[in-house]
Design an enzyme around this catalytic site. Structure first.
Site: not given
Ligand code: PMP
Length: 306
Positions: A155
């Site tokens: 991320k």
């Molecule tokens: N894809 C992206 C690009 C994101 O930024 C997020 C948000 N964090 C998600 C998917 C979903 O991830 P999560 O369920 O861990 O928040």
């Protein structure tokens, strides 16, 4: 505005948590972050942080990819989060944003021989998109960042330019969200959400090698669908045209929670209204995150003690 931040190893008033315009991460996007939700439960008079450990485990993995040395263990990061939330002291839904970044004030693009910092703040937070019961999405003209260019499973702050380009073009064209394709033209995910379809009564979602962020909500949905609805999830490439013929489609993520997609570029998805699988999943999900389902209470960390 938050009252406090965790910054340079201690809690400080939010106005003291500032970085220079020379900061490496500000210039080059050399940081990684998390987005975590905490849900207020009125009956229990408790604030529950959802899947706290899993977020910091992912942050450790993102840091590893970026050669960021996180000085705090997962357990320590969880404790810092709980202390920050207690200091804010609010009785409402919150969003927590930890960041780990290259903090040097120098010129020079690289990842090595730099100083790493960790910071965190928390703010009250409601919906991420308005149309959780019926989003209208487009297929973005932008392609998803590729693992061989900017790894999507980390991320990475700088990688969110890819998300911002697709989100803004979608919203300015009148859509609620964008679906973004891989370089080979399969659906990867939304601008900041993972993507699922329901086809022949089965859930299908792109696999972890489709340049997705390995979402914690995605994992939650897979488990809840299996345990509570008896639905299996197939992880495989999804063709664009499958959205035209599937029964239901939805986005999921910490921010978006579980949101139905009811139209894709002016075509109805399924009946064109929220379907039974997504409706039921949303009910189950909101109970679980708010700490109302004892079976999944281990995913919910209480903030307030005594
Ligand atoms: N894809 C992206 C690009 C994101 O930024 C997020 C948000 N964090 C998600 C998917 C979903 O991830 P999560 O369920 O861990 O928040």
């Amino acid at each position: 505005m938050p009252k406090y931040a965790f910054f340079q190893g201690q809690f400080v008033p939010i106005e003291d948590a500032r970085v220079s315009i020379m900061t490496h991460a500000f210039n080059y996007g050399t940081g990684c972050f998390e987005g975590i939700r905490a849900y207020w439960n009125d009956q229990a008079e408790q604030l529950y942080v959802f899947r706290l450990r899993e977020h910091f485990e992912r942050m450790h993995r993102s840091s590893r990819i970026l050669r960021i040395q996180l000085d705090h263990s997962v357990s320590e990061l969880c404790d810092i989060t709980l202390e920050l939330l207690r200091k804010e002291g609010l009785r409402q839904d919150m969003y927590i944003r930890p960041l780990a970044y290259k903090a040097d004030e120098i010129i020079g693009v690289r990842l090595h021989d730099l100083t790493d910092e960790f910071a965190m703040f928390a703010i009250p937070f409601g919906r991420y998109i308005e149309q959780e019961e019926g989003a209208h999405v487009c297929i973005s003209g932008w392609r998803r960042v590729d693992d061989n260019a900017t790894p999507a499973r980390a991320k990475i702050t700088g990688a969110y330019i890819n998300s911002a380009l697709s989100k803004t073009d979608a919203v300015l064209s009148g859509y609620d969200e964008a679906l973004v394709l891989t370089q080979t033209g399969h659906i990867s995910e939304g601008s900041a959400e993972n993507f699922f379809i329901v086809r022949n009564g089965q859930l299908i979602t792109p696999s972890v090698t489709s340049n997705i962020l390995e979402g914690i909500t995605r994992d939650t949905v897979i488990e809840l669908a299996r345990e509570e609805m008896g639905l299996k999830t197939l992880q495989r490439s999804i063709d664009r045209s499958e959205i035209y013929i599937c029964e239901e489609a939805f986005l999921c993520g910490t921010g978006v929670q579980v949101a139905a997609i009811t139209q894709v570029e002016h075509r109805p998805v399924g009946t064109g209204t929220i379907g039974p699988v997504v409706s039921r999943l949303r009910e189950i999900y909101f109970d679980v995150v708010r700490g109302k389902n004892p079976k999944y209470r281990h995913w919910c960390t209480p903030v307030y003690t005594g």
